[in-house]
Design an enzyme around this catalytic site. Structure first.
Site, short mmCIF file in Angstrom:
data_model
loop_
_atom_site.label_atom_id
_atom_site.label_comp_id
_atom_site.label_asym_id
_atom_site.label_seq_id
_atom_site.Cartn_x
_atom_site.Cartn_y
_atom_site.Cartn_z
N LEU A 103 6.53 8.88 3.13
CA LEU A 103 7.15 8.04 4.16
C LEU A 103 8.29 7.21 3.63
CD1 LEU A 103 3.86 6.81 5.87
CD2 LEU A 103 5.38 8.63 6.66
N LYS B 17 -0.12 3.31 -0.10
CA LYS B 17 0.89 2.74 -0.99
C LYS B 17 0.42 2.91 -2.42
CE LYS B 17 3.16 -0.63 1.95
NZ LYS B 17 3.71 -1.99 2.01
N TYR C 262 -1.97 3.44 9.50
CA TYR C 262 -0.75 4.23 9.69
C TYR C 262 -0.18 3.95 11.08
CZ TYR C 262 2.26 8.25 10.59
OH TYR C 262 3.33 9.04 10.91
N VAL C 263 1.08 3.60 11.13
CA VAL C 263 1.77 3.32 12.39
C VAL C 263 2.76 4.45 12.65
CG1 VAL C 263 3.22 1.69 13.66
CG2 VAL C 263 1.51 0.84 12.04
N ASP D 97 9.14 -12.10 3.86
CA ASP D 97 10.13 -11.02 3.95
C ASP D 97 10.14 -10.44 5.37
OD1 ASP D 97 12.19 -9.52 2.96
OD2 ASP D 97 10.93 -7.96 2.09
#
Length: 467
Positions: free
Chosen positions: A82, A105, A155-156, A199
């Protein structure tokens, strides 16, 4: 020199690679082979398996390139890549037992090279695990497989807001207000847990399709309209727990080198540019104000220039008024943007809930549509777990002490925006540059004033002479 033609892979070689990869167990593999077309070309075999949903394009391309390792991490099967950043890579993956699709990740190995870095990682993970809210990406798990540490996230399936605006242009006012309202609700949850994101920007705000929402939310709206898109905040990687009054200053999870600026210049609050640890939830609201400006106008408040110039402008300049960039904005929406972008934190909204209540009357929920992007094809010569920064990504470690290890990993959906640049510039240097800029402007203003006064004196003298 001309590029050499890609090496052709025959059927037997491709199937041998597939067996060695561990992607399919014996029965599934045997059934898949039995249904293959009669061809000796490995690429046609791979295409057939992709079309039947047995393999993803990502998997097939790597197998065709002769790569047989790196497809499985613990209970997770890697489906696609991704995004990537200087801190690691983000993959789409499937849990073998639960069959759940997640974002994985995988952190770069150098980030956890010390015991202290590992302790910081554990603190980050525990902090993120506390955030359970419809507008925040959920963290499911954190684990290690060999020398690889990874974080398992919800997961989007949609784009981030930066991609959506790049594709669709500035958003309808009601939709932009609704997205900001949802982000504010998520930030309020983090605020109540003592956390600050640090952020917030469009690339870290993901759009979930209605089908992605929980069943209780996916019911049609009261007026029969389809359910609206949900915005989810991703990458709380540089958040830290604020120190409680009785815990002193040791409760934080970020340990950064003094005079180091962390964040994304286009969305960084003036106070965070000066001192990361003194930024509170109002800093996130400033960044959300920059994001609101972007959603309404299609550009950041201070476009152009170097990172240092952007930081100086964030601390010394006022952006072009949003109503000039987007005429006919409702006056209350203009006031909300202006208040969010106040240089003084005391002049902003003081909590995310306050912002959510202010923007709610102008929020209009609506489905978010976007172009479906094709499956990712990657460089077949690279290992799926190697870490190669993408062009334009800046990461200059300021030293071992900065290793809040989730910093800088991209969210699902690669963004060209510089992400969490570490060691970008010295905060003290930024302060000196800002002070110099203010003095220069003062000198310019005084010179203009002196010139105007001299001109007025000359006019007055001429009038007196004529009289």
């Amino acid at each position: 020199m001309a590029k050499s033609a890609p090496q052709l892979v025959d059927r037997a070689t491709f199937l041998a690679n597939l067996r060695q990869s561990g992607l399919l167990d014996g029965d599934v593999l045997a059934d898949a082979v039995a249904r293959l077309p009669e061809t000796d070309r490995g690429r046609l075999v791979a295409r057939a398996l992709v079309e039947r949903g047995v393999l993803t394009k990502f998997q097939a391309e790597r197998l065709l390139a002769g790569l047989t390792a790196g497809f499985v991490l613990g209970q997770y099967v890697i489906l696609d890549q991704l995004g990537q950043g200087g801190m690691g890579r983000v993959f789409k993956a499937r849990h073998r037992t639960m069959n759940r699709i997640v974002a994985l990740k995988i952190l770069a190995p150098h980030l956890l090279r010390t015991d202290k870095a590992n302790q910081l990682f554990q603190r980050e993970v525990r902090a993120v695990a506390r955030l359970i809210h419809p507008n925040i990406v959920t963290a499911f798990d954190a684990n290690q497989a060999g020398d690889r540490s990874y974080l398992v996230l919800e997961y989007v399936d949609g784009p981030n807001l930066e991609q959506l605006v790049q594709e669709r242009g500035p958003l309808p006012v009601g939709q932009a207000c609704d997205f900001i309202r949802q982000v504010a609700l998520g930030l309020q949850c983090a605020f109540e847990m003592g956390m600050v994101h640090r952020d917030i920007k469009p690339a870290n705000l993901l759009v979930a399709a209605p089908s992605h929402r929980p069943a209780a939310i996916t019911q049609p709206e009261a007026d029969g309209r389809p359910p609206t898109a949900v915005i989810k905040i991703s990458d709380f990687g540089i958040a830290r727990l604020q120190a409680d009054a009785d815990e002193g200053n040791n409760a934080g999870t970020i340990v950064s080198t003094p005079n180091t600026v962390m964040g994304t210049p286009d969305y960084l609050s003036p106070e965070q540019a000066r001192d990361l640890h003194k930024a509170d939830i109002r800093s996130d609201l400033y960044s959300l104000g920059c994001t609101f400006y972007f959603l309404l106008t299609g550009q950041v408040p201070f476009p152009g220039g170097t990172m240092l110039e952007k930081l100086v402008r964030q601390t010394t300049e006022t952006p072009t008024p949003v109503e000039q960039m987007r005429p006919a904005l409702p006056a209350p929406v203009v006031d909300i943007v202006r208040r969010l972008l106040a240089k003084n934190p005391a002049e902003r909204f003081q909590t995310p809930t306050e912002l959510a209540l202010a923007v709610a009357p102008y929020a209009v929920g609506s489905p978010a549509e976007w172009t479906t992007r094709p499956g990712t094809f990657v460089d077949p010569g690279a290992s799926p777990f190697s870490v190669t920064p993408l062009p334009g990504f800046v990461f200059e470690p300021a030293g071992a002490e900065e290793d809040a290890v989730l910093v800088g990993t991209l969210p699902p959906g690669l963004s060209p925006t510089a992400v969490s640049a570490v060691g970008m510039t010295s905060a003290s240097h930024l302060a000196r540059v800002a002070a110099h800029e203010q003095k220069r402007r003062l000198r310019t203003a005084l010179a203009w004033t002196a010139g105007i006064l001299a001109a007025l004196a000359a006019i007055a003298s001429a009038v007196a002479w004529l009289m």
